[in-house]
Scaffold this motif. Structure first.
Motif, short mmCIF file in Angstrom:
data_model
loop_
_atom_site.label_atom_id
_atom_site.label_comp_id
_atom_site.label_asym_id
_atom_site.label_seq_id
_atom_site.Cartn_x
_atom_site.Cartn_y
_atom_site.Cartn_z
N HIS A 1 -4.21 5.04 0.44
CA HIS A 1 -4.85 4.28 -0.64
C HIS A 1 -4.12 4.48 -1.97
O HIS A 1 -4.01 3.54 -2.77
N VAL A 2 -3.63 5.69 -2.22
CA VAL A 2 -2.82 5.92 -3.42
C VAL A 2 -1.59 5.01 -3.39
O VAL A 2 -1.26 4.34 -4.38
N ILE A 3 -0.92 4.98 -2.24
CA ILE A 3 0.27 4.14 -2.10
C ILE A 3 -0.08 2.67 -2.31
O ILE A 3 0.69 1.91 -2.92
N ASP A 4 -1.24 2.24 -1.86
CA ASP A 4 -1.66 0.85 -2.02
C ASP A 4 -1.89 0.48 -3.48
O ASP A 4 -1.61 -0.65 -3.90
N LEU A 5 -2.41 1.43 -4.26
CA LEU A 5 -2.98 1.09 -5.56
C LEU A 5 -2.08 1.37 -6.75
O LEU A 5 -2.25 0.77 -7.81
N PRO B 1 0.48 -4.81 -5.12
CA PRO B 1 0.50 -4.91 -3.66
C PRO B 1 1.81 -5.49 -3.13
O PRO B 1 2.32 -6.50 -3.66
N GLY B 2 2.36 -4.83 -2.11
CA GLY B 2 3.56 -5.33 -1.45
C GLY B 2 4.86 -5.04 -2.15
O GLY B 2 5.93 -5.28 -1.58
N GLU B 3 4.82 -4.51 -3.37
CA GLU B 3 6.05 -4.25 -4.12
C GLU B 3 6.80 -3.07 -3.51
O GLU B 3 6.22 -2.01 -3.29
N PRO B 4 8.11 -3.22 -3.22
CA PRO B 4 8.86 -2.09 -2.66
C PRO B 4 8.92 -0.92 -3.63
O PRO B 4 8.90 -1.11 -4.86
N ILE B 5 8.98 0.28 -3.10
CA ILE B 5 9.06 1.48 -3.91
C ILE B 5 10.17 2.37 -3.39
O ILE B 5 10.70 2.18 -2.30
N ALA C 1 5.45 -0.64 6.39
CA ALA C 1 4.56 -1.71 6.86
C ALA C 1 3.86 -2.42 5.71
O ALA C 1 3.63 -3.64 5.77
N THR C 2 3.50 -1.69 4.65
CA THR C 2 2.73 -2.27 3.55
C THR C 2 3.58 -2.65 2.36
O THR C 2 3.15 -3.47 1.54
N ARG C 3 4.77 -2.06 2.25
CA ARG C 3 5.68 -2.36 1.15
C ARG C 3 7.09 -2.53 1.70
O ARG C 3 7.98 -1.71 1.46
N PRO C 4 7.29 -3.60 2.51
CA PRO C 4 8.60 -3.79 3.16
C PRO C 4 9.73 -3.85 2.14
O PRO C 4 9.56 -4.37 1.03
#
Length: 287
Positions: free
Chosen positions: A57-61, A65-69, A87-90
């Protein structure tokens, strides 16, 4: 059901990959009887362990949303969180530091990483590797996850001010350090980690199941630290209510005065005072 031949790690511990009896297509990495990682190979965004869901959830927020890191994972396991980020930040660029080369080989054979993923693995002790990372990584990491265990305990040498002083320069200006700390009655190890991070970072919060934060039972506490400038989205940590709302439930978050009260008179941990995190009670991971 064991899906791989057990391997003996450099530490002398035994690791194996087992099928999850409850989730079709999911696997567990088990080391000396302790479940270390869980991966749903059909849906890597499905995180199973409670503390991993909180980190997810930390990674999500903390970014749109969806931005690569750019992420650095200290502790590899079965690469549950690197798979989640992909999977969540391709398109994210990730590096993983793992001490046990035999473990990496085991996981890659039984549960290969996605071919499209930009995930580099560096072998070695996390603290030693931190001191050798290229200059280009300094100031470039959006996220550093510290999830280091030898068996069921975090080694002392990756819990001190001296250790986190190697982590801090890697962060981008609004980057985060996320630490998984396991502890039991009274939370002596967690309080030491909080005091240590408060000595080095301007913002520190902790989230966990309420009874764990009260020190009444053994469990995992997720600690989030940042030196982001006040006024920035991360610096204000204004997404924390959504972090709690995302579960797992029940959940409690400590910040500000409440976190200071938990730390109390506990001093920052140094190499001279550091100890391993406490071992869980026998049978705590049983069915």
């Amino acid at each position: 059901m064991i899906l791989s031949e057990p391997v003996t790690l450099a530490s002398g511990r035994t690791a194996s990959i087992e099928a999850d009896k409850w989730v079709d297509g999911a696997i567990e990495l088990v080391i000396d009887g302790t479940p270390q990682s869980h991966v749903n190979l059909r849906d890597p965004s499905d995180l199973f362990f409670e503390y991993m869901r909180r980190i997810g959830h930390v990674i999500d927020l903390f970014r749109p949303p969806g931005e690569p890191i750019s992420a650095l994972h200290l502790g590899g396991g079965a690469f549950s969180l690197p798979r989640y980020v992909e999977a969540t930040r391709p398109g994210s660029r990730q590096q993983v530091v793992e001490l046990e080369s035999a473990l990496v080989d085991l996981v890659r054979k039984a549960a290969p990483l996605p071919k499209r993923a930009s995930i580099r693995v560096r072998h070695g002790d996390a603290r030693a590797v931190l001191g050798k990372l290229p200059a280009g990584m300094h100031g470039a990491m959006d996220l550093v996850v510290v999830d280091i265990f030898s068996g069921s305990q975090t080694p002392a040498h990756v819990s001190s001010v001296e250790f986190y002083e190697l982590v801090r320069p890697l962060l981008a200006p609004n980057g985060l350090v996320v630490v998984n700390a396991a502890d039991g009655t009274g939370l002596p190890f967690v309080r030491g980690q909080l005091a240590t991070l408060k000595a080095l970072f301007s913002e520190v919060v902790a989230v966990a199941e309420p009874q764990v934060l009260k020190g009444r039972r053994f469990g995992n506490v997720v600690i989030i630290a940042s030196n982001a400038a006040p006024g920035s989205p991360v610096g204000e940590l204004d997404w924390l209510p959504r972090l709690l709302a995302g579960g797992p439930h029940p959940a409690r978050l400590l910040e500000g005065r409440e976190l200071t009260e938990l730390v109390g008179s506990t001093r920052a941990v140094t190499d001279a005072t550091a100890v391993d995190s406490p071992a869980p009670s026998p049978g705590i991971f049983g069915a």
